[in-house]
Design an enzyme around this catalytic site. Structure first.
Site, PDB file in Angstrom:
ATOM      1  N   VAL A   1       0.814  -1.223   0.000  1.00  0.00           N
ATOM      2  CA  VAL A   1       0.000   0.000   0.000  1.00  0.00           C
ATOM      3  C   VAL A   1       0.842   1.265   0.000  1.00  0.00           C
ATOM      4  O   VAL A   1       0.302   2.367  -0.053  1.00  0.00           O
ATOM      5  CB  VAL A   1      -0.957   0.015   1.217  1.00  0.00           C
ATOM      6  N   GLY A   2       2.160   1.135   0.056  1.00  0.00           N
ATOM      7  CA  GLY A   2       2.977   2.340   0.026  1.00  0.00           C
ATOM      8  C   GLY A   2       4.416   2.051   0.383  1.00  0.00           C
ATOM      9  O   GLY A   2       4.828   0.904   0.561  1.00  0.00           O
ATOM     10  N   ARG A   3       5.171   3.137   0.494  1.00  0.00           N
ATOM     11  CA  ARG A   3       6.578   3.013   0.882  1.00  0.00           C
ATOM     12  C   ARG A   3       6.969   4.244   1.688  1.00  0.00           C
ATOM     13  O   ARG A   3       6.647   5.365   1.317  1.00  0.00           O
ATOM     14  CB  ARG A   3       7.481   2.881  -0.342  1.00  0.00           C
TER      15      ARG A   3
ATOM     16  N   PHE B   1      11.365   4.012   6.075  1.00  0.00           N
ATOM     17  CA  PHE B   1      11.830   2.768   6.681  1.00  0.00           C
ATOM     18  C   PHE B   1      11.803   1.624   5.683  1.00  0.00           C
ATOM     19  O   PHE B   1      12.655   0.752   5.690  1.00  0.00           O
ATOM     20  CB  PHE B   1      10.948   2.448   7.890  1.00  0.00           C
TER      21      PHE B   1
ATOM     22  N   SER C   1       9.024  -0.706   2.637  1.00  0.00           N
ATOM     23  CA  SER C   1       7.716  -0.928   2.024  1.00  0.00           C
ATOM     24  C   SER C   1       6.653  -1.143   3.093  1.00  0.00           C
ATOM     25  O   SER C   1       6.927  -1.637   4.190  1.00  0.00           O
ATOM     26  CB  SER C   1       7.772  -2.143   1.097  1.00  0.00           C
TER      27      SER C   1
ATOM     28  N   ASP D   1      11.292  14.807   9.113  1.00  0.00           N
ATOM     29  CA  ASP D   1      10.837  14.463   7.761  1.00  0.00           C
ATOM     30  C   ASP D   1       9.341  14.745   7.639  1.00  0.00           C
ATOM     31  O   ASP D   1       8.576  13.917   7.153  1.00  0.00           O
ATOM     32  CB  ASP D   1      11.140  13.005   7.438  1.00  0.00           C
TER      33      ASP D   1
END
EC number: 2.7.11.1
Length: 929
Positions: free
Chosen positions: A612-614, A617, A619, A731
């Site tokens: 579902v994303g990255r 840290f 995937s 971040d």
């Protein structure tokens, strides 16, 4: 005519005593002056500030050729993180002019001229920017006092040192400058112009009994008053003018005017801090003798204000005769940064338009001050050590910067959450009003000279820590101490308390220290003697049984080891174990994360099949646990030591952090060279997805964006102030702000987070982050601070405003990034050009300006000029209140005045409307007041 003069004379008889009393109430402070004096030009007395304020240093200007004695000195203040304030006494609900002036004079070792903030109470009044050393800068507010005093403060220097030349308080008469909005808005004077003035000198007291400053129209500063139409002439009279109307303009102002002999008067006026909602007055008096067949009729020529342009001004008719004031008012009008106004004669008029004077004031939103009950207690505490430096800190305790000895909440109004006055020479009793400081969580009053008994503090349900040791307190311990629900630490050592200790304090739930209170009784201690005696008698028997007991203990330990080994095997089979988070192989005390075995996670994620994303840290995969709980699983197979440290850091951090606006850690796994973090699944993806991602997402409306901004800001604020030591995310970006099933925002991705040490203000590290969000100061200096997160969050606010990505050559052209692009539009006063077209037709301009303003502050180049997250939250909450219409705010009385500035022609008139009751379109035409 004779009757009018008689009425005027009678009115003057009543007015003169009032005006005389006004003068005696004038407050005139010459900042930096060493002694009091009387100004020979005005007859007004000026006082030195040497007995009014302790901080700062007087500076004598080298150029003493100024006509005014007040501009031969100034007072400079330190360039630190404190505010420096003058307190002026007022009468509640009375209106005043509060005026400050600034003449730099060219002295100083700074590389740049001063630029700093000016506040009245908790309200940001102005940013004082010195551009010409020989110019007197004037800032003026019209306020209705809400208490017995107002505080005028300078702070937050951007360049140079804050300073002040003069400070003045002028009471006003009756209902002068009353508005329907004065509970929520001050009037910030933008222009007060005397047309037809005989010279360049400003007109003020004694010609104006209220000491307003009327600038001459001859004295045209660059971009201030330009563009006079051809045929404009100056006229004057020595005849008496009846000026007894609502605003009482001075006689000398009304005895001069300009006339458009060719049928037109036209001016262009730059208004600082505009566009904004404003209150405007025009002053007219017919001071020429018109013949029987002569008339003077004219209209306001303003294409953006058709409602105003329809009204015909006939001075003699409107004012019921010549030499009598007519003052049409525009009580709520939206004006641009550049105001162009013209008066043109009507076709049936024989004479050209006439203008005596104008006044324009901006509606300045009033920021909510710290809760009154909290402030009254703090004032009482300050009186317990009045000569201390900490007690002389002035202004609002929480806004714009905190007093050095308090912490505050980010609520509205702010509440005091911590008082830290250890070893501060406090003398006397603890103020009883402290019981009403319901938000207080920490109270440090140790090592002072406090006396008396403990007051009632039973309402302090949020209190966690109270230190009262090393004082002279006496009396019994109140029972409520045992029933404060959140109390964790209580120290009363070295006092004179007596009586019984409430038993609940001795049950171990509270870290309770009470030594050296000789008359304090502990029932458990009274039994202690007999316990010791019994133990002594039994000692011999215990020695005899020692060998046998040792053998029994050894057997028991062996059995326990076997049982523990079996239990460990059984729980690992179940796949979920409660471990303390580990850093470098050592157990941490601060929290517990849950170990989830790899097989359990493989089953939950269907062998990691749904990505579902990255994140930073690794995937991220979707999973569903056996109990139905949906999770997001972050995984990396990189065995590097750097990522191992990052993994351990994130587990350690998230194990002890719990906040509604931070994505919670559910568990972790470290098996088969895989490091896995398991989080709560956020159903609506990231903010970045909604702003820049798939078209499947419906565009977010403005109120939803504000709510998301508030949630994210609260999460960051908790990291900065709610954790000890504080945590810097480093971040912050829209893709790290996730949205749950109810569209509430939570900050994620702590893989790059860094803790600060308690005695440091920054962390040195290699600059990491995301292009477009990275703080330029952090990148250049490698010094990471909380203000680095503030910069990144400012970029997120610009994303919310515009719907644009942070970096895009297509969107921003030569500007390249959203910060340069947005700031260039804000400098032009074109906030409309920033708005996302998806929401432009359904927002309130004041809420947009509030967010744009704080975003602009967040991305200042130098970190110390950026606000704290607490201040950002307050600004966002202000915008939410305006957008929801919960304030008694303003409703614009005009069409959008931003057409000449904004390239977005799709904005509608409603874009600039601010809600307010009891104002209809029928009230838009000028009205004699």
């Amino acid at each position: 005519m004779g009757l009018c003069l008689a009425q005027l004379a009678v009115t003057c008889l009543f007015l003169v005593p009032f005006v005389l009393s006004q003068v005696t109430e004038f407050v005139s402070i010459d900042c930096g002056c060493s002694s009091n004096y009387t100004d020979p030009r005005t007859g007004l007395g000026w006082v030195s500030d040497s007995e009014i304020i302790k901080q700062g240093k007087p500076v004598t200007l080298a150029n003493t050729n100024w006509n005014s004695m007040q501009y031969r000195r100034r007072r400079d203040f330190p360039t630190d993180n404190k505010k420096y304030c003058y307190r002026l006494s007022t009468k509640e609900r009375r209106r005043y002019i509060v005026r400050t002036t600034f003449l730099y004079g060219g002295l100083g070792s700074e590389e740049a001229y001063p630029k700093f903030q000016l506040y009245l109470d908790a309200t940001k009044w102005a940013t004082v920017t010195i551009q010409e050393v020989s110019r007197v800068y004037v800032e003026e507010l019209i306020v209705r006092a809400t208490s017995s005093y107002v505080d005028v403060c300078v702070c937050c220097a951007i360049t140079g040192s804050p300073f002040m030349s003069t400070l003045e308080l002028r009471p006003l008469n009756l209902s002068m400058y009353a508005t329907d909005y004065e509970d929520n808005f001050f009037l910030k004077v933008a222009a007060r112009v005397n047309f037809g003035a005989p010279n360049m000198d400003a007109l003020r007291y004694p010609d104006d009994p209220y000491d307003r400053i009327w600038e001459s129209d001859i004295n045209k500063r660059p971009n201030y008053l330009v563009g006079v139409a051809p045929g404009t002439t100056r006229i004057n009279t020595s005849k008496t003018i009846n000026t007894l109307t609502r605003e009482y303009p001075p006689m000398k102002v009304m005895q001069t005017a300009v006339v458009g002999t060719q049928g037109l008067i036209s001016y262009r006026l730059n208004l600082e801090d505009f566009p904004a909602n404003a209150r405007a007055y025009a002053y007219f008096a017919e001071i020429e003798e018109l013949g029987a067949n002569e008339t003077r009729k004219f209209k306001l020529v303003q294409p953006y204000f058709p409602d105003y342009s329809n009204a015909v001004v006939n001075i003699a008719e409107n004012a019921n005769g010549s030499y009598t004031l007519y003052e049409p008012s525009y009580m709520n009008v939206t004006l641009d940064f550049v105001l162009t106004f013209s008066f043109g004669k009507t076709k049936d008029s024989t004479q050209g338009p006439l203008l005596n004077a104008i006044e324009i004031s901006k509606y300045l939103p009033i920021s909510v001050k710290t809760d009154r009950s909290d402030v009254s207690v703090l004032d009482a505490i300050r009186s317990m050590s009045p000569d201390s430096d900490w007690a002389s800190e002035g202004g609002d305790p929480c806004i714009p910067v905190l007093w050095s000895w308090v912490n505050c909440s980010s609520t509205s109004p702010p509440r005091v959450t911590k008082i830290a006055l250890s070893r501060k020479n406090l003398r006397g009793e603890i103020p009883p009003g402290i019981n009403y400081m319901e938000a207080l969580t920490e109270l440090w009053l140790d090592d002072n000279e406090l006396t008396g008994t403990l007051p009632d503090m039973s309402k302090l349900v949020n209190l966690k820590i109270m230190h009262l040791e090393n004082n002279q307190l006496s009396g019994s311990l109140p029972p409520y101490l045992a029933h404060l629900p959140n109390l964790q630490e209580l120290s009363i050592e070295n006092n004179s308390f007596k009586g019984k200790i409430p038993s609940a304090l001795l049950k171990g739930k509270v870290l309770f220290k009470y030594n050296n209170n000789p008359e304090l009784q502990n029932e458990a201690q009274r039994k202690h003697f007999w316990q010791i005696l019994g133990i002594s008698i039994a000692a011999v028997a215990i020695l005899l049984l020692l060998v046998g007991g040792s053998l029994v203990l050894l057997c028991a330990l062996r059995k326990t080891k076997r049982a523990d080994k079996g239990d460990s095997t059984e729980t690992k089979k179940k796949g979920l174990v409660a471990y303390s988070a580990v850093r470098g192989g050592h157990l941490l005390d601060e929290g517990v994360a849950y170990f989830i075995s790899l097989p359990v996670l493989e089953e939950a994620t269907d062998n990691f099949s749904k990505k579902v994303g990255r994140g930073s840290f690794g995937s991220v995969y979707y999973g569903r646990m056996k109990d139905g709980k949906e999770v997001a699983v972050k995984i990396t197979a990189d065995p590097s030591s750097h990522l191992n440290r990052q993994f351990v850091t994130e587990v350690a951090l998230l194990s002890r952090i719990h906040h509604r606006n931070l994505v919670p850690l559910i568990g972790y796994c470290e098996e088969a060279d895989r490091r896995i973090l398991v989080y709560e699944y956020m159903h609506n993806g990231s903010l970045g997805d909604h702003l820049h991602g798939s078209s499947d997402y419906k565009p977010l409306d403005w109120l939803t964006r504000l709510q998301i901004a508030q949630d994210a800001a609260k999460g960051l604020e908790y990291l900065h102030t709610g954790c000890n030591p504080s945590i810097i995310h480093r971040d912050v970006k829209s893709s790290n702000i996730l949205l749950d099933i109810n569209m509430r925002a939570k900050v994620s991705d702590f893989g790059l987070s860094r803790q600060t040490e308690e005695d440091l203000t920054h962390v040195s590290s290699v600059a990491k982050g995301t292009v477009g969000y990275l703080d330029p100061e952090y990148y250049a200096s490698q010094q990471l601070t909380e203000k680095s997160d503030v910069y990144s969050f400012g970029v997120v606010l610009f994303e919310l405003l515009s719907g644009k990505k942070p970096v895009s050559a297509e969107d921003f052209g030569p500007e390249l990034n959203i910060v340069h692009w947005a700031r260039s539009l804000i400098r032009k006063g074109d906030v409309c050009g920033i708005i996302d077209p998806c929401i432009a037709s359904n927002v309130k301009i004041e809420s947009v300006w509030r967010v744009a303003e704080v975003a602009n502050q967040c991305v200042e180049q130098r970190g110390h000029n950026r606000p704290r997250m607490q201040e950002v939250i307050v600004a966002i909450q202000d915008a939410i209140r305006i957008e929801r219409g919960n304030e008694n705010g303003l409703k614009s009385s005009s069409s959008s005045s931003s057409k000449a500035q904004s390239s977005r022609k799709t904005l509608l008139t409603s874009f600039l409307e601010l809600e307010s009751p009891d104002i209809s379109r029928n009230s838009l035409a000028p009205a004699a007041r």
